[in-house]
Design an enzyme around this catalytic site. Structure first.
Site, PDB file in Angstrom:
ATOM      1  NE  ARG A   1     -10.597 -10.056  -2.029  1.00 26.18           N
ATOM      2  CZ  ARG A   1     -10.918  -9.122  -2.915  1.00 26.18           C
ATOM      3  NH1 ARG A   1     -11.254  -9.479  -4.157  1.00 26.18           N
ATOM      4  NH2 ARG A   1     -10.913  -7.854  -2.601  1.00 26.18           N
TER       5      ARG A   1
ATOM      6  CE  LYS B   1      -3.878  -1.882   2.728  1.00 29.74           C
ATOM      7  NZ  LYS B   1      -4.965  -1.745   1.743  1.00 29.74           N
TER       8      LYS B   1
HETATM    9  N1  BES Z   1      -8.134  -3.960   4.489  1.00 32.12           N
HETATM   10  C1  BES Z   1      -8.278  -3.536   3.156  1.00 32.12           C
HETATM   11  C2  BES Z   1      -9.601  -2.817   2.899  1.00 32.12           C
HETATM   12  C3  BES Z   1      -9.769  -1.471   3.526  1.00 32.12           C
HETATM   13  C4  BES Z   1      -9.432  -0.329   2.836  1.00 32.12           C
HETATM   14  C5  BES Z   1     -10.325  -1.347   4.782  1.00 32.12           C
HETATM   15  C6  BES Z   1      -9.629   0.918   3.411  1.00 32.12           C
HETATM   16  C7  BES Z   1     -10.503  -0.097   5.368  1.00 32.12           C
HETATM   17  C8  BES Z   1     -10.165   1.035   4.678  1.00 32.12           C
HETATM   18  C9  BES Z   1      -8.223  -4.736   2.216  1.00 32.12           C
HETATM   19  O1  BES Z   1      -7.396  -5.776   2.625  1.00 32.12           O
HETATM   20  C10 BES Z   1      -7.679  -4.259   0.921  1.00 32.12           C
HETATM   21  O2  BES Z   1      -6.552  -3.858   0.884  1.00 32.12           O
HETATM   22  N2  BES Z   1      -8.507  -4.305  -0.114  1.00 32.12           N
HETATM   23  C11 BES Z   1      -8.095  -3.873  -1.397  1.00 32.12           C
HETATM   24  C12 BES Z   1      -8.569  -4.880  -2.397  1.00 32.12           C
HETATM   25  C13 BES Z   1      -7.984  -4.696  -3.765  1.00 32.12           C
HETATM   26  C14 BES Z   1      -6.492  -4.944  -3.752  1.00 32.12           C
HETATM   27  C15 BES Z   1      -8.660  -5.651  -4.719  1.00 32.12           C
HETATM   28  C16 BES Z   1      -8.721  -2.508  -1.628  1.00 32.12           C
HETATM   29  O3  BES Z   1      -9.849  -2.260  -1.179  1.00 32.12           O
HETATM   30  O4  BES Z   1      -8.056  -1.677  -2.236  1.00 32.12           O
HETATM   31 MN    MN Z   2      -5.399  -5.530   1.997  1.00 35.34          MN
END
Ligand code: BES
Ligand code: MN
Ligand code: ZN
Length: 505
Positions: A346, A272
């Site tokens: 997931r 990230k």
């Molecule tokens: N934990 C995150 C989702 C999230 C994002 C929670 C912002 C709270 C605030 C999750 O693991 C994630 O990173 N999801 C990605 C999925 C993508 C890579 C398909 C996302 O939402 O960007």
């Molecule tokens: Mn994630």
């Protein structure tokens, strides 16, 4: 830190009842005369001068200089006259506001008078009071301890036992919510998978639940390769936790609750941005909600078994981390191509759900801070609900409304399955730019078989960036009240809610 306020229901006249602060909850347009006899109409006159009409957020305070029972009086506007679930939410907010006024005034006792005429209202006020008292100050040198030692809800006539119990339940619920907030708010360096599992064990021991904690070797034995894949970039051992509540007399349909428990989500090798991971200690909010909900299950004692599950690990990049391109076969035999290591939730949930459904629960509900996309879709405060079962979805929506947790149902369109098909495996873990929260839910659906299942994507409401109503900045404990209300209704054998053509708010 979590610490609830003793809240009681007592028969008393607001004008004469001795208390440091009397909060008068006033609906918009309502006359202030109820208490004003003793003040020669002073309150009503000031209200007129200050244009206090009872609008939500309005407050009118005055000192009584020993002329009445209360030292101070604060009229607290709760907004338009509402009833049912919307009144409950007004009461939670107003009780929290009253507690904050009491804190600011240094009051040791707070009495609340207002539209209290039933157990549900009492519970809501007790919830709001304790939720509003919460501050996370574990790491602050200067703590601002609450002088307030008790909250009294003033009613006419001797309260029925029902009301006393409702106050106690409201306090317990708030306690559980605040315990979840604590886990979410604490630092990810402290709340490691082991510590989260330990917190579950402690909570279980206190409330008389069974708690099993399995380490890497046992997770391997269970065939949870997707879970292990996510965890393998971290030096912390993954922990698989199952909390169990068994009713006195066996039988009845069991219920399973599953929470996402990434104690820190850096994204892994699909790292990230710095800003993107600022709040990723909250990625275990689903598990925190499950731990707290199980605590309430133990108190509610439903006539069916309830099990709470989570697979805790960190998602970190390292020389041992799983990689984009990896194909991993999950516990239920489904192979997954990992295209983005940041879609880790997931993967862990897939294996834990597959394990939970082996016990054939009558319903399984998972809570997860799963996608940023759900925040784009529904905004920062609403959870997305996905379900393969309309009756279960309706139950959860109704419970959520009563609990005051905004939830909106989302679709699971079969035609979108093609977006998560992989050329090299059964599934891939991302589905492209569009409908991100739906792709994630469709993915999870592959791991629950035919069990009635609901998925709550709580990425938005799990935490907030500034205080709002009875929620403080940071973790909110989202999902706890909803789950408790849902279990309570199922225990009471509430008939399935009918499709109601109800007016939109
Ligand atoms: N934990 C995150 C989702 C999230 C994002 C929670 C912002 C709270 C605030 C999750 O693991 C994630 O990173 N999801 C990605 C999925 C993508 C890579 C398909 C996302 O939402 O960007
Ligand atoms: Mn994630
Ligand atoms: Zn995550």
């Amino acid at each position: 830190m979590a610490m609830s306020l003793p809240t009681s229901v007592i028969p008393a006249d607001p004008a004469t009842h001795p208390t440091d602060l009397l909060a008068l909850l006033v609906r918009e347009g309502e006359k202030l005369s109820a208490i004003d006899g003793a003040l020669d109409g002073l309150l009503a006159r000031i209200a007129k001068e200050e244009e206090f009409t009872g609008k939500e957020g309005q407050v009118l305070s005055l000192h009584t200089h020993g002329k009445m029972g209360p030292q101070r009086i604060a009229a607290v506007g709760i907004g338009k006259p509402r009833d049912g679930d919307r009144l409950l939410e007004q009461l939670r907010v107003a009780a929290a506001r009253s507690v904050k006024l009491a804190r600011a005034a240094g009051a040791k006792s707070l009495s609340i008078a207002g539209p209290i005429d039933g157990a549900a209202q009492v519970q809501a006020l007790a919830e709001g009071a304790s939720l509003g008292a919460y501050v996370f100050d574990r790491y602050k040198k200067e703590k601002k301890p609450l002088k307030l030692g008790k909250v009294e809800l003033l009613v006419r006539g001797k309260p029925a036992r029902e009301l006393t119990e409702a106050a106690e339940l409201g306090r317990r619920v708030a306690d559980a919510v605040c315990a979840a907030r604590d886990l979410v708010n604490d630092s990810p360096g402290r709340v490691t998978p082991r510590v989260l599992a330990q917190a579950a064990r402690k909570s279980a021991e206190e409330s008389g639940l069974k708690c099993e904690v399995l380490g890497r070797a046992q997770i391997e034995k269970l065939g949870m390769t997707l879970f292990l894949g996510v965890s393998q970039g971290s030096a912390e051992e993954p922990q698989l936790v199952r909390l169990s509540y068994e009713p006195r007399s066996k039988g009845g349909d069991s219920v399973a609750l599953v929470g996402k428990a990434i104690t820190f989500d850096s994204g892994g090798l699909s790292l990230k941005t710095a800003q993107g991971m600022e709040d990723m200690k909250t990625d275990m909010a689903g598990a925190a909600a499950v731990i707290s909900a199980m605590r309430l299950v133990a108190a509610l004692k439903p006539p069916f078994a309830v099990r709470g599950y989570f697979g805790a690990c960190e998602n970190l990049p390292s020389g041992t981390a799983y990689k984009p391109g990896d194909v991993i076969v999950g516990k239920n035999g489904t192979s997954v191509e990992v295209l983005n290591t940041d879609a880790e939730g997931r993967l862990v949930l897939a294996d834990v759900l597959a394990w939970a459904v082996e016990e054939k629960p009558a319903a399984i509900v998972d809570l997860a801070t799963l996608t940023g996309a759900i925040i784009v879709a529904l905004g920062p405060w609403t959870a997305g609900l996905f379900s393969n079962d309309d009756a279960l979805a309706a139950e959860l929506l109704e419970a959520a409304r009563t609990a005051g947790e905004p939830v909106w149902r989302m679709p699971l369109p079969a035609e979108m399955e093609e977006l998560i098909k992989s050329p090299v495996a059964d599934l891939k873990n991302t589905g492209g730019r569009y409908g991100g929260s739906i792709n994630a839910a469709l993915f999870l659906q592959h791991f629950v078989g035919k069990v009635p299942w609901a998925h709550l994507d709580i990425a938005g409401p799990a935490s907030i960036d500034k205080e709002r109503g009875y929620n403080s900045r940071g973790g909110t404990g989202a999902g706890v009240r909803l789950l408790a209300e849902w279990i309570r209704r199922r225990a009471a054998g509430t008939p399935q809610p009918k499709e109601r053509a109800r007016k939109r708010r």
